[in-house]
Design an enzyme around this catalytic site. Structure first.
Site, PDB file in Angstrom:
ATOM      1  CG  HIS A 163      35.682  40.011  37.413  1.00  0.00           C
ATOM      2  ND1 HIS A 163      35.517  39.018  37.667  1.00  0.00           N
ATOM      3  CD2 HIS A 163      36.243  40.651  38.213  1.00  0.00           C
ATOM      4  CE1 HIS A 163      35.654  39.393  39.203  1.00  0.00           C
ATOM      5  NE2 HIS A 163      36.151  39.953  38.931  1.00  0.00           N
TER       6      HIS A 163
ATOM      7  CD  GLU B  69      41.927  42.788  42.601  1.00  0.00           C
ATOM      8  OE1 GLU B  69      41.538  44.168  42.578  1.00  0.00           O
ATOM      9  OE2 GLU B  69      40.842  41.569  42.350  1.00  0.00           O
TER      10      GLU B  69
END
Length: 228
Positions: free
Chosen positions: A9, A82
């Site tokens: 990201h 994550e």
């Protein structure tokens, strides 16, 4: 041979100073949004059959310009989320560097389970299992992108290279960088690592001389046919 593009990201306000983890509501900064737009441009010459994302906002926002440009659906997969850092989530990295667990994370990550959270071995297991499932789903000609997080990407790369998880801290995954892994019948090949430029993948015609049909292996002697 299925081709996987791994994109981390773009930048957020927490990227760097704070371990964001699974903190909700962490969005891209203006620079991060520019990185997402640039990512779509950098991948303009690459065919994509699917775009998959971690469910966290910063990943979905990074993949957004790409799926909009291609008219594709953005699919989220929890297995690319994550790492669950537990009690470490939201804490400054400078503070965490004083924690007794920090040197273990750096030198022996395979032994680490974050307090109240997930082990890095579990992260690698779920992420690699997801990659294998997507590879089967899309087939040997499939090309797809997964937008995920630094430790997740590093764990997938370590598996592809046959590295013990304790070596994964030697791998870098910068914001908006792209890593490319091609999964052949016998073994994966790392084509690009942490790339920030315009991406070009080898064409089918450039792979024939190094294919299994001639040598019984996945690459020609000497490293493969190249891209020119």
């Amino acid at each position: 041979m299925t081709t996987l593009l791994l994109a981390r990201h773009g930048l957020t306000r927490l990227t760097g100073p704070v371990l964001a983890g699974r903190t909700p509501g962490v969005h891209l900064t203006e620079e991060g949004r520019a990185q997402a737009e640039a990512l779509a441009v950098r991948l303009a010459g690459v065919r994509l059959d699917a775009v998959v994302s971690s469910p966290l906002e910063r990943c979905r926002e990074t993949a957004g310009p790409l799926v909009w440009q291609r008219g594709l659906e953005l699919v989220t997969d929890e297995r690319f989320v994550e790492c669950g850092y537990g009690a470490w989530t939201g804490r400054p990295l400078k503070e965490l560097a004083e924690d007794p667990l920090w040197p273990v994370v750096q030198a022996h990550p395979s032994a680490v389970t974050f307090p109240g959270g997930e082990s890095l071995a579990e992260v690698q297991h779920r992420a690699v299992a997801a990659v294998r499932e997507w590879n089967r789903r899309l087939g040997e000609k499939g090309v797809y992108l997964v937008c995920s997080h630094g430790d997740v990407i590093k764990a997938i790369v370590a598996d592809a290279l046959g590295l013990h998880l304790d070596q994964f801290q030697r791998i870098t995954a910068d914001p908006a960088a792209v890593t490319v892994i091609r999964y052949a019948r016998l073994r994966p090949f790392l084509l690009k690592l942490n790339d920030m430029g315009e991406l070009r993948l080898p064409k089918d015609s450039e792979e024939k001389d190094g294919g299994e049909n001639l040598t019984g292996s996945d690459a020609a002697v000497g490293g493969g046919p190249g891209t020119t």
